[in-house]
Design an enzyme around this catalytic site. Sequence first.
Site, short mmCIF file in Angstrom:
data_model
loop_
_atom_site.label_atom_id
_atom_site.label_comp_id
_atom_site.label_asym_id
_atom_site.label_seq_id
_atom_site.Cartn_x
_atom_site.Cartn_y
_atom_site.Cartn_z
N SER A 31 1.00 -1.11 0.15
CA SER A 31 -0.15 -0.02 -0.11
C SER A 31 0.86 1.18 -0.08
O SER A 31 2.19 1.23 0.61
CB SER A 31 -0.95 -0.20 1.23
OG SER A 31 -1.51 1.19 1.45
N TYR A 89 -1.84 -1.58 10.09
CA TYR A 89 -1.95 -1.56 8.76
C TYR A 89 -0.76 -1.48 7.98
O TYR A 89 -0.05 -1.92 7.21
CB TYR A 89 -3.32 -1.20 8.10
CG TYR A 89 -3.43 -1.23 6.51
CD1 TYR A 89 -3.54 -2.37 5.99
CD2 TYR A 89 -3.15 -0.31 5.73
CE1 TYR A 89 -3.98 -2.92 4.69
CE2 TYR A 89 -3.19 -0.45 4.16
CZ TYR A 89 -3.46 -1.65 3.57
OH TYR A 89 -3.72 -1.85 2.35
N LYS A 135 2.45 -3.38 6.14
CA LYS A 135 2.64 -3.18 4.86
C LYS A 135 4.21 -2.71 4.64
O LYS A 135 4.71 -3.12 3.59
CB LYS A 135 1.68 -2.46 4.44
CG LYS A 135 0.28 -2.88 4.11
CD LYS A 135 0.34 -4.14 3.19
CE LYS A 135 -1.17 -4.48 2.82
NZ LYS A 135 -1.26 -5.71 2.11
#
Length: 250
Positions: free
Chosen positions: A147, A160, A164
């Site tokens: 991401s 998150y 990533k």
Amino acid sequence: MADERQYAGKTVLITGGSRGLGKEMAHGFAAQGARVVVVSRNEDVCVEVANELSDRHGVEALGIGCHIGRWDALDGLVDQLDARSLGVDVLINNAGMSPLYDGLANVSEALWDKTFAVNLRAPFRLSALLGERMVTRGGGSIVNISSIGSIRPGPEMAPYVAAKAGLNVLTEVFAQSLGPTVRVNTIMAGAFRTDVSAHWDPAEVDRVTAQTALQRTGAPSEIVGAALFLAGETASFTSGAILRVDGGRA
């Protein structure tokens, strides 16, 4: 007549392949002749998507239910593939989750662990298990879906984006560990219009698009070309790379 499509005779496994970007990539690879293994938690939905791929593209497709956040479930998934004598040529580590929370101090241990289990631990374990088998079989390719948040982090998705960022690092680790036989690369995805985007704050969407060169979010189909490129022979000298597909996010 021989099937001359780019991925004819290849087996492509896509985690999180039953919806969103994963489903779009599944159709992209199937359209190029690949046998596609669709993996997500809900086996019934995976089977539905696999049937859709077979009907639309005339390829063999298989749907397997697997909770990839569980270490032993990943071992079981690979055991199923071995039992079917299915050698995976391309692994797409696409499954992910980005749970919201109300303040950093309210991020629970359970939320942190669950987010890392799906976004980082699962790609590590699957890449290790299937990557070694690719080496033994003489070749293969792994594509991770990361991401833009891993390098443009916001305050609302700390677990998150941290996971990533770890996936970006693992890309280079596995490229070195599995080379020269297996290539490992990452797509760093920007904001795409999937079912998840329906829950985005409109003000946040406006902020992101204002910081994007193309001044818009992406259609799921716009990730397919990058996946086909990195997984295929036209990227034969590309490994350990991170390709941004984000519309030019500043």
